[in-house]
Each structure stands twice: as C-alpha cells, then as structure tokens.
Design a protein around this motif. Sequence first.
Motif, mmCIF file in Angstrom:
data_model
loop_
_atom_site.group_PDB
_atom_site.id
_atom_site.type_symbol
_atom_site.label_atom_id
_atom_site.label_comp_id
_atom_site.label_asym_id
_atom_site.label_seq_id
_atom_site.Cartn_x
_atom_site.Cartn_y
_atom_site.Cartn_z
ATOM 1 N N PHE A 53 0.855 -1.183 0.000
ATOM 2 C CA PHE A 53 0.000 0.000 0.000
ATOM 3 C C PHE A 53 0.893 1.234 0.000
ATOM 4 O O PHE A 53 2.041 1.192 0.425
ATOM 5 C CB PHE A 53 -0.985 0.021 1.179
ATOM 6 N N GLU A 54 0.361 2.330 -0.517
ATOM 7 C CA GLU A 54 1.067 3.597 -0.482
ATOM 8 C C GLU A 54 0.157 4.625 0.161
ATOM 9 O O GLU A 54 -1.012 4.743 -0.193
ATOM 10 C CB GLU A 54 1.497 4.033 -1.890
ATOM 11 N N ASP A 55 0.708 5.336 1.126
ATOM 12 C CA ASP A 55 -0.104 6.294 1.863
ATOM 13 C C ASP A 55 0.825 7.216 2.636
ATOM 14 O O ASP A 55 1.997 6.890 2.868
ATOM 15 C CB ASP A 55 -1.036 5.567 2.830
ATOM 16 N N THR A 56 0.315 8.353 3.016
ATOM 17 C CA THR A 56 0.999 9.240 3.949
ATOM 18 C C THR A 56 0.115 9.385 5.171
ATOM 19 O O THR A 56 -1.041 9.812 5.052
ATOM 20 C CB THR A 56 1.275 10.620 3.324
ATOM 21 N N VAL A 57 0.628 8.986 6.313
ATOM 22 C CA VAL A 57 -0.150 9.026 7.559
ATOM 23 C C VAL A 57 0.413 10.102 8.469
ATOM 24 O O VAL A 57 1.598 10.442 8.413
ATOM 25 C CB VAL A 57 -0.135 7.655 8.264
ATOM 26 N N ARG A 58 -0.462 10.628 9.314
ATOM 27 C CA ARG A 58 -0.054 11.686 10.238
ATOM 28 C C ARG A 58 -0.119 11.183 11.665
ATOM 29 O O ARG A 58 -1.093 10.536 12.064
ATOM 30 C CB ARG A 58 -0.947 12.913 10.082
ATOM 31 N N GLY A 129 8.937 -7.634 4.502
ATOM 32 C CA GLY A 129 10.023 -6.888 3.880
ATOM 33 C C GLY A 129 9.773 -5.395 3.929
ATOM 34 O O GLY A 129 8.760 -4.915 3.407
ATOM 35 N N ALA A 130 10.661 -4.663 4.565
ATOM 36 C CA ALA A 130 10.524 -3.210 4.655
ATOM 37 C C ALA A 130 11.910 -2.593 4.784
ATOM 38 O O ALA A 130 12.852 -3.237 5.238
ATOM 39 C CB ALA A 130 9.656 -2.815 5.848
ATOM 40 N N GLY A 141 7.892 -3.612 1.245
ATOM 41 C CA GLY A 141 8.162 -4.315 0.001
ATOM 42 C C GLY A 141 7.533 -5.680 -0.154
ATOM 43 O O GLY A 141 7.422 -6.193 -1.263
ATOM 44 N N GLY A 142 7.144 -6.315 0.952
ATOM 45 C CA GLY A 142 6.580 -7.660 0.821
ATOM 46 C C GLY A 142 6.003 -8.168 2.125
ATOM 47 O O GLY A 142 6.540 -7.895 3.199
ATOM 48 N N LYS A 267 9.228 -12.837 -4.463
ATOM 49 C CA LYS A 267 7.948 -12.127 -4.464
ATOM 50 C C LYS A 267 8.068 -10.715 -3.900
ATOM 51 O O LYS A 267 7.168 -9.899 -4.068
ATOM 52 C CB LYS A 267 6.913 -12.905 -3.638
ATOM 53 N N SER A 268 9.150 -10.435 -3.186
ATOM 54 C CA SER A 268 9.309 -9.153 -2.500
ATOM 55 C C SER A 268 10.112 -8.180 -3.335
ATOM 56 O O SER A 268 11.079 -8.552 -4.009
ATOM 57 C CB SER A 268 10.003 -9.376 -1.144
ATOM 58 N N THR A 269 9.726 -6.902 -3.283
ATOM 59 C CA THR A 269 10.526 -5.878 -3.948
ATOM 60 C C THR A 269 11.761 -5.524 -3.118
ATOM 61 O O THR A 269 12.620 -4.779 -3.593
ATOM 62 C CB THR A 269 9.701 -4.606 -4.186
#
Length: 343
Positions: A53-58, A129-130, A141-142, A267-269
């Motif tokens: 997922f892509e997001d910006t959280v506060r 994966g991060a 990433g995964g 499978k992971s980036t």
Amino acid sequence: MSDPILIWGAGAIGGTLGAAFIRTGHEVVFVDNVPEHVTEMNEFGLRIVGPIFEDTVRAKAFLPADLIGQFETIFLCVKALHTDAAARDLLPHVAPNGVVVSAQNGLNELVIADIIGRDRTMGCFVNFGADFLEPGIVTFGGRGAVVIGELDGSTTERLVALHKLLLDFEPDAVLTSNIWGYLWGKLVYGALLFATALTNDSIADALADPAYRAVLTDLGREVGAVAKAEGIATEAFNGFDPGAFVPGASQAQIDNSFDEMVVHNRKSTKSHSGIWRDLAVRKRQTEAQDQLGPIVDAGRRNGVQTPLTARLIAMIREMETGQRTFSPDNMTVLASAGTVAVA
C-alpha cells in the motif's frame, strides 16, 4: 486495545506497523532518534511506499528525550544493537500495567525483560520486507509472517488483544504458545541472510546459487544444533523450515527449504537484506554481534561448537570497518572456518 500505541523506532518495522495501525483507526505516537526523520514526520507525515500500500499518515513524533507520559501498549522496533539503550530510555514511559512488544530480529526479549521486567515484555516475530529509505519515507516491500506470544507460552487477555491489533496489519498474524520456537527459527534464517550480505547478490540469488549451498547448509545446521541443545522446537514460516537444519534432517528437506526461501524472496521488492543495506548504503554498524553473538554464547553453554557463526560475525565486522569488500569469494573464506558435525 488501549490508545495511543507507542512505536519506539519508526524505521522499517516500526514505521510500517505504525502506519498500518493508523490506517485502521488507531492513535499512534512515534519515537525515533533521527532528528530529520522526526521533523519530516511532524511536518509532512510518514510516507509508506511499495507494492502493498502507499499512503501518507499523520501522527505525533518525538525524539526520545522529548517524549512525555506513560503508555500501555508499546512496540519496540529498534535494531538489536540499540535494544539495551532504548529499553532504558523507554522504561519511564511504560505504564504499570503496560507491555513492551519486541518487534525486532534476534533474542531481544531477554534484554528487554532484564530492564523492563519479564511480566511487561512480550515476544514478537516479524518477517515482512521493509526498509527505511530516507527521513519521512519507509518502503513496505513484501508481506511476511507476523507472530506474537507470551514469553512463558501462556494465553492471556493482553495477548489476545495484541493479536487482534496485529490482524489489522497482517490478516494471517499468528498467536503462538511457542514464541521462542519462532525466534530461534528466525535466527537460523537470519544467519543465512548475514552470509548473503557478504556478496552483492540479492537474497534470492544467493540462496539459489549452488556454489553457496554447502556453506549455507553447514551454517544453518550449526545454528539448528544450538537451538536443539537449548531445547527449542523451532517453527517454520514463509516456506522456511528451520527443522531442515537440525541434526538428522535429510538433504531433501534442506533443498526444499532453500527452494521455498527463494520463491518467497522473489515475491518481495526488497531484493537485499537490511544487513546488506546497512553495509552498502547506510555505511553503518550491523546487528551481527547482537543477533548472532547469542548463538555463539548459547553454543558455548551447551558444548556445541559454532566456528562458522563466529567467523561470520568477524567477517561482517571487517566489512563494517572497510577491511573486507563484497565478493562471492567471501563465501569460500567463510567455508574455510569449517564446522563440526553434531549428533
């Protein structure tokens, strides 16, 4: 689950977990010791990028010295080598009925329990994966295994509640009565990852390379022998079977475990380990001594020799100090340390 949730260490693991909790409606407070990261999070939010997922959280973010108050739910997500210092800084912020969850790699629960108290420490295993990319940005990433358990194997109300919280992040999160089995299983896998970081190969490519299989197998068996001597029943995860590396396992089990690891990592980036990234990109000390050192210590206590693990720690240290460079030849050097067959 009581809010707010405190995330101590807002890097790869902590940032990813915290962002997921925020996205599912929980209040989160971040603590990190990188001033630029704290400033970016407060001014622009925490940005998660990647295929999941892509997001910006506060959320509010603090340097350790600036945090005020106590918290009931705390995830400690720092590198293993910073665990002792972080736990001491964290201690005043743990509520009397609070719990510190060790979302880290290694046997950090032992360090935390000595400082915070065993009754306020909970074990956690993560294998997603991060990476921390730059201040304010973390890549997810995964997906990977997420497991939580009490240190004594009991099932408590707080364990059930924390497992429910983790399901907001990973739908397949596991509640276990054998957290030490997962942690030692990850140590077997982690030793292999440290070895792959001696080269510039990706995790998947290194694990798939027939030229590396013999030394990686001996290394895994060495750690598996120590786990067995400690009385640990290791647990499998994401296709990796640490039971394939205990004395008596067949070559077919070993080959299958390697093949499954390769499939999972492709499978992971996230192509390379955080260890490799620390050496190649961030140019900083790795967790080698703090993750692998306890294996050597446990081996010594139990009369199990660990020459490959000890040599691997020394080689990683040489890379940290610029005395060794990335090379496939490093695998040959590691193999020359030899290993000891155990019954």
